[in-house]
Design a protein around this motif. Structure first.
Motif, PDB file in Angstrom:
ATOM      1  N   ILE A 140      -3.582   2.563 -18.099  1.00 40.42           N
ATOM      2  CA  ILE A 140      -4.417   2.960 -16.846  1.00 40.42           C
ATOM      3  C   ILE A 140      -5.378   2.278 -16.002  1.00 40.42           C
ATOM      4  CG2 ILE A 140      -5.752   5.164 -16.067  1.00 40.42           C
ATOM      5  CD1 ILE A 140      -5.029   6.571 -18.572  1.00 40.42           C
ATOM      6  N   ILE A 141      -5.935   1.388 -16.707  1.00 43.75           N
ATOM      7  CA  ILE A 141      -7.073   0.494 -16.186  1.00 43.75           C
ATOM      8  C   ILE A 141      -6.591  -0.553 -15.534  1.00 43.75           C
ATOM      9  CG2 ILE A 141      -8.778   1.488 -17.842  1.00 43.75           C
ATOM     10  CD1 ILE A 141      -8.356  -0.995 -19.429  1.00 43.75           C
ATOM     11  N   ALA A 142      -7.289  -1.500 -14.826  1.00 44.74           N
ATOM     12  CA  ALA A 142      -7.053  -2.694 -14.189  1.00 44.74           C
ATOM     13  C   ALA A 142      -7.611  -3.799 -14.980  1.00 44.74           C
ATOM     14  CB  ALA A 142      -7.637  -2.812 -12.684  1.00 44.74           C
ATOM     15  N   SER A 143      -7.183  -5.123 -14.801  1.00 45.90           N
ATOM     16  CA  SER A 143      -7.533  -6.371 -15.563  1.00 45.90           C
ATOM     17  C   SER A 143      -9.032  -6.307 -15.400  1.00 45.90           C
ATOM     18  CB  SER A 143      -6.721  -7.392 -15.041  1.00 45.90           C
ATOM     19  OG  SER A 143      -6.970  -7.831 -13.849  1.00 45.90           O
ATOM     20  N   ASP A 144      -9.423  -6.015 -14.429  1.00 45.50           N
ATOM     21  CA  ASP A 144     -10.997  -6.299 -14.323  1.00 45.50           C
ATOM     22  C   ASP A 144     -11.904  -5.058 -14.380  1.00 45.50           C
ATOM     23  OD1 ASP A 144     -10.152  -4.837 -11.840  1.00 45.50           O
ATOM     24  OD2 ASP A 144     -11.332  -6.021 -10.575  1.00 45.50           O
ATOM     25  N   SER A 145     -11.007  -3.962 -14.998  1.00 48.65           N
ATOM     26  CA  SER A 145     -12.138  -2.628 -15.138  1.00 48.65           C
ATOM     27  C   SER A 145     -13.316  -2.825 -16.380  1.00 48.65           C
ATOM     28  CB  SER A 145     -10.942  -1.677 -15.556  1.00 48.65           C
ATOM     29  OG  SER A 145     -10.156  -1.224 -14.516  1.00 48.65           O
ATOM     30  N   GLY A 146     -14.170  -1.905 -16.026  1.00 46.82           N
ATOM     31  CA  GLY A 146     -15.095  -1.998 -16.983  1.00 46.82           C
ATOM     32  C   GLY A 146     -15.506  -0.297 -17.347  1.00 46.82           C
ATOM     33  N   ILE A 147     -14.863   0.241 -18.236  1.00 46.46           N
ATOM     34  CA  ILE A 147     -14.960   1.615 -18.422  1.00 46.46           C
ATOM     35  C   ILE A 147     -16.133   1.851 -19.038  1.00 46.46           C
ATOM     36  CG2 ILE A 147     -13.809   3.640 -19.526  1.00 46.46           C
ATOM     37  CD1 ILE A 147     -12.375   2.381 -17.263  1.00 46.46           C
ATOM     38  N   ASP A 148     -16.939   2.624 -18.574  1.00 43.86           N
ATOM     39  CA  ASP A 148     -18.375   2.809 -18.949  1.00 43.86           C
ATOM     40  C   ASP A 148     -18.945   4.234 -19.334  1.00 43.86           C
ATOM     41  OD1 ASP A 148     -20.853   1.346 -18.741  1.00 43.86           O
ATOM     42  OD2 ASP A 148     -21.413   3.067 -17.921  1.00 43.86           O
ATOM     43  N   ASP A 149     -18.485   5.170 -18.690  1.00 44.02           N
ATOM     44  CA  ASP A 149     -19.204   6.763 -18.992  1.00 44.02           C
ATOM     45  C   ASP A 149     -17.810   7.720 -18.946  1.00 44.02           C
ATOM     46  OD1 ASP A 149     -20.928   8.425 -19.891  1.00 44.02           O
ATOM     47  OD2 ASP A 149     -22.428   8.087 -18.349  1.00 44.02           O
ATOM     48  N   VAL A 150     -18.352   9.151 -19.322  1.00 43.13           N
ATOM     49  CA  VAL A 150     -17.187  10.069 -19.474  1.00 43.13           C
ATOM     50  C   VAL A 150     -17.919  11.164 -19.015  1.00 43.13           C
ATOM     51  CG1 VAL A 150     -17.262  10.401 -21.973  1.00 43.13           C
ATOM     52  CG2 VAL A 150     -15.474  11.091 -20.687  1.00 43.13           C
ATOM     53  N   ARG A 151     -17.318  12.171 -18.262  1.00 40.09           N
ATOM     54  CA  ARG A 151     -17.639  13.682 -18.314  1.00 40.09           C
ATOM     55  C   ARG A 151     -16.217  14.505 -18.506  1.00 40.09           C
ATOM     56  NH1 ARG A 151     -21.630  11.180 -18.694  1.00 40.09           N
ATOM     57  NH2 ARG A 151     -23.667  11.476 -17.910  1.00 40.09           N
ATOM     58  N   PHE A 152     -16.507  15.736 -18.265  1.00 35.91           N
ATOM     59  CA  PHE A 152     -15.072  16.557 -18.416  1.00 35.91           C
ATOM     60  C   PHE A 152     -15.368  17.603 -17.495  1.00 35.91           C
ATOM     61  CE2 PHE A 152     -16.502  14.606 -22.430  1.00 35.91           C
ATOM     62  CZ  PHE A 152     -15.318  14.184 -23.047  1.00 35.91           C
ATOM     63  N   ASN A 153     -14.029  18.261 -16.816  1.00 35.82           N
ATOM     64  CA  ASN A 153     -14.003  19.597 -16.188  1.00 35.82           C
ATOM     65  C   ASN A 153     -14.649  20.734 -16.741  1.00 35.82           C
ATOM     66  OD1 ASN A 153     -11.503  20.080 -17.434  1.00 35.82           O
ATOM     67  ND2 ASN A 153     -10.220  20.309 -15.443  1.00 35.82           N
ATOM     68  N   ALA A 154     -14.612  21.682 -16.305  1.00 36.15           N
ATOM     69  CA  ALA A 154     -14.878  23.023 -17.092  1.00 36.15           C
ATOM     70  C   ALA A 154     -14.050  23.403 -17.922  1.00 36.15           C
ATOM     71  CB  ALA A 154     -15.231  24.219 -15.885  1.00 36.15           C
ATOM     72  N   ALA A 155     -12.974  23.189 -17.995  1.00 37.74           N
ATOM     73  CA  ALA A 155     -11.689  23.750 -18.717  1.00 37.74           C
ATOM     74  C   ALA A 155     -11.870  22.448 -20.211  1.00 37.74           C
ATOM     75  CB  ALA A 155     -10.416  24.188 -18.387  1.00 37.74           C
ATOM     76  N   ALA A 156     -12.394  21.457 -19.871  1.00 34.35           N
ATOM     77  CA  ALA A 156     -12.296  20.473 -20.912  1.00 34.35           C
ATOM     78  C   ALA A 156     -10.956  19.921 -20.919  1.00 34.35           C
ATOM     79  CB  ALA A 156     -12.835  20.817 -22.424  1.00 34.35           C
ATOM     80  N   GLU A 157     -10.103  19.981 -19.919  1.00 35.46           N
ATOM     81  CA  GLU A 157      -8.820  19.607 -19.918  1.00 35.46           C
ATOM     82  C   GLU A 157      -8.508  18.305 -19.358  1.00 35.46           C
ATOM     83  OE1 GLU A 157      -6.833  22.940 -17.691  1.00 35.46           O
ATOM     84  OE2 GLU A 157      -6.690  24.003 -19.558  1.00 35.46           O
ATOM     85  N   VAL A 158      -9.676  17.903 -18.609  1.00 35.90           N
ATOM     86  CA  VAL A 158      -9.517  16.590 -17.647  1.00 35.90           C
ATOM     87  C   VAL A 158     -10.796  15.728 -17.919  1.00 35.90           C
ATOM     88  CG1 VAL A 158      -9.412  15.622 -15.456  1.00 35.90           C
ATOM     89  CG2 VAL A 158      -8.214  17.484 -15.994  1.00 35.90           C
ATOM     90  N   ALA A 159     -10.764  14.589 -18.217  1.00 38.94           N
ATOM     91  CA  ALA A 159     -11.916  13.593 -18.409  1.00 38.94           C
ATOM     92  C   ALA A 159     -12.080  12.802 -17.190  1.00 38.94           C
ATOM     93  CB  ALA A 159     -11.667  13.048 -19.864  1.00 38.94           C
ATOM     94  N   TYR A 160     -13.293  12.408 -16.838  1.00 42.73           N
ATOM     95  CA  TYR A 160     -13.443  11.723 -15.813  1.00 42.73           C
ATOM     96  C   TYR A 160     -14.364  10.331 -16.473  1.00 42.73           C
ATOM     97  CZ  TYR A 160     -12.919  16.118 -13.347  1.00 42.73           C
ATOM     98  OH  TYR A 160     -12.604  17.500 -13.035  1.00 42.73           O
ATOM     99  N   LEU A 161     -13.631   9.095 -16.138  1.00 49.30           N
ATOM    100  CA  LEU A 161     -14.342   8.027 -16.693  1.00 49.30           C
ATOM    101  C   LEU A 161     -14.669   7.110 -15.846  1.00 49.30           C
ATOM    102  CD1 LEU A 161     -11.580   8.505 -19.027  1.00 49.30           C
ATOM    103  CD2 LEU A 161     -13.426   7.342 -20.287  1.00 49.30           C
ATOM    104  N   SER A 162     -15.787   6.586 -15.577  1.00 50.56           N
ATOM    105  CA  SER A 162     -16.345   5.701 -14.562  1.00 50.56           C
ATOM    106  C   SER A 162     -15.687   4.399 -14.914  1.00 50.56           C
ATOM    107  CB  SER A 162     -17.812   5.624 -14.222  1.00 50.56           C
ATOM    108  OG  SER A 162     -18.298   5.310 -15.743  1.00 50.56           O
ATOM    109  N   ASP A 163     -15.501   3.486 -14.003  1.00 52.38           N
ATOM    110  CA  ASP A 163     -14.967   2.084 -13.890  1.00 52.38           C
ATOM    111  C   ASP A 163     -15.762   1.333 -13.000  1.00 52.38           C
ATOM    112  OD1 ASP A 163     -13.621  -0.157 -13.809  1.00 52.38           O
ATOM    113  OD2 ASP A 163     -11.625   0.611 -13.408  1.00 52.38           O
ATOM    114  N   THR A 164     -16.776   0.439 -13.644  1.00 51.15           N
ATOM    115  CA  THR A 164     -17.583  -0.398 -12.839  1.00 51.15           C
ATOM    116  C   THR A 164     -17.277  -1.305 -12.088  1.00 51.15           C
ATOM    117  OG1 THR A 164     -18.000  -1.900 -14.796  1.00 51.15           O
ATOM    118  CG2 THR A 164     -19.379   0.254 -14.649  1.00 51.15           C
ATOM    119  N   ALA A 165     -15.791  -1.609 -12.097  1.00 57.63           N
ATOM    120  CA  ALA A 165     -15.193  -2.445 -11.104  1.00 57.63           C
ATOM    121  C   ALA A 165     -14.899  -1.758  -9.748  1.00 57.63           C
ATOM    122  CB  ALA A 165     -13.686  -2.776 -11.428  1.00 57.63           C
ATOM    123  N   GLY A 166     -15.258  -0.604  -9.713  1.00 55.87           N
ATOM    124  CA  GLY A 166     -15.303   0.309  -8.229  1.00 55.87           C
ATOM    125  C   GLY A 166     -14.163   1.404  -8.343  1.00 55.87           C
TER     126      GLY A 166
END
Length: 360
Positions: A140-166
């Motif tokens: 899923i990520i790119a070669s310059d990705s920096g995956i840093d943090d995570v949160r979830f939707n209300a149903a806990a079915e989807v995770a959102y992860l921040s990528d410091t590459a923007g």
């Protein structure tokens, strides 16, 4: 076990005058602590990674004020110089860590560039202290990705992860598939270098370089309607979670998701955030050494300011309406961006308890 020092009530009271009103020192640890997460039954988990000489680690803070590697020593055993170390089943570079709405302790392993299997989201079942969910992110990520943090939707079915590459990674928790969105969107990229205590933070590209970090902090509103996000230098935006979730299956929406971003507040250069049950978001200000409060309406004010709040990172809200503040000690100049203690965790009283979908 790794020893840690607890300041009891009497000593804490005697030191209270040294800090801003309401700011209470509760732990002083041997090792710099990036984040804290507290389970519904009071177990405390720490992510400790700001060291250039020791591997990052996850620990549980026990009732006798010592720590143990969590979930076990094996997961915390990665050694880059040891060919037998398996990046698929060890923590290579712990970044975000928190207890999710499903009750698991989720750890974001930012991994190492080019090291297959190292970038992943790891879920620990607190009922038996074993890893029972792993999502590898290599595809899923790119070669310059920096995956840093995570949160979830209300149903806990989807995770959102921040990528410091923007960028933002949206992960389907059932299938394990995901999409990288907001790539290089103006709302996701760093428009200015980070600041610490009145100065620009030095970068890693030699003299006169500065540190600019893209999309990092993310929060979800207590009703699950909004995803908030910002690059590290600040500038808070929000997008409806329904649109973000739909980007998993709608490629046109995924490509244009930034068109739906709504500016919320001009926030400061930030180390970490958290959200309470009323939807207020708390931001650590790495420049002024302070904590900001931003209401759902976008009103931004300084909640508390103190020289001891050095690069406060992954905060937590408890049911007794306290904001837990790990001062991670990351700062320019001292051994890269790492300072030698004191490694403190503070609390500060607020007007709300935890978000029902963010803190299990």
């Amino acid at each position: 076990m790794v020893s840690s020092v607890f300041f009891g009530a009497a000593l804490s009271a005697s030191l209270a005058a040294a800090y801003a009103p309401g700011l209470e020192l509760v732990y002083s640890l041997d090792r710099a602590t990036q984040g804290i997460a507290i389970s519904a039954d009071g177990r405390k988990f720490l992510s400790q990674r700001y060291s250039l000489t020791a591997a990052p680690q996850a620990v549980e803070l026990l009732n006798d004020n010592t720590t143990r590697l969590y979930p076990n020593a094996a997961w915390n055993s990665y050694n880059a110089s040891d060919n037998s170390s398996d990046p698929y089943e060890t923590f290579v570079s712990i970044d975000g860590a928190r207890i999710g709405p499903d009750g698991r302790y989720w750890l974001v392993d930012g991994g190492s560039s080019g090291l297959n299997g190292s970038t992943k989201l790891v879920g620990v079942n607190l009922s038996n202290d074993t890893v029972d969910k792993i999502y590898h992110l290599d595809n899923i990520i790119a070669s310059d990705s920096g995956i840093d943090d995570v949160r979830f939707n209300a149903a806990a079915e989807v995770a959102y992860l921040s990528d410091t590459a923007g960028a933002l990674v949206v992960l389907n928790m059932t299938s394990g598939t995901g999409v990288r969105v907001l790539v290089d969107d103006p709302s996701a990229v760093a428009w200015f270098p980070m600041m610490y205590n009145g100065t620009l933070v030095p970068g890693y590209q030699g003299a006169d370089s500065t540190l600019a970090v893209g999309l990092d902090q993310i929060e979800v509103s207590p009703d699950g309607t909004w995803l908030y996000y910002q690059p590290c230098n600040g500038g808070l935006y929000k997008i409806e979670t329904s649109l973000v979730d739909a980007s998993l299956t709608n490629s046109t929406l995924a490509a244009t998701l930034g068109d739906y971003a709504i500016p919320v507040a001009l926030t400061p250069s930030t180390g970490g955030t958290t959200i309470d049950g009323d939807g207020n978001i708390y931001f650590s200000d790495t420049n002024l050494l302070a904590i900001w409060k931003v209401t759902p309406e976008g009103r931004a004010t300084i909640l508390v300011q103190d020289d001891a709040l050095i690069w406060t990172d992954l905060m937590w809200v408890t049911a007794d309406k306290k904001l837990w503040l790990p001062a991670s000690q990351m700062r320019p100049g001292a051994d890269g961006l790492m300072a030698q203690g004191p490694n403190n965790i503070f609390t500060f009283p607020i007007d709300a308890g935890p978000s029902p979908i963010d803190h299990a």
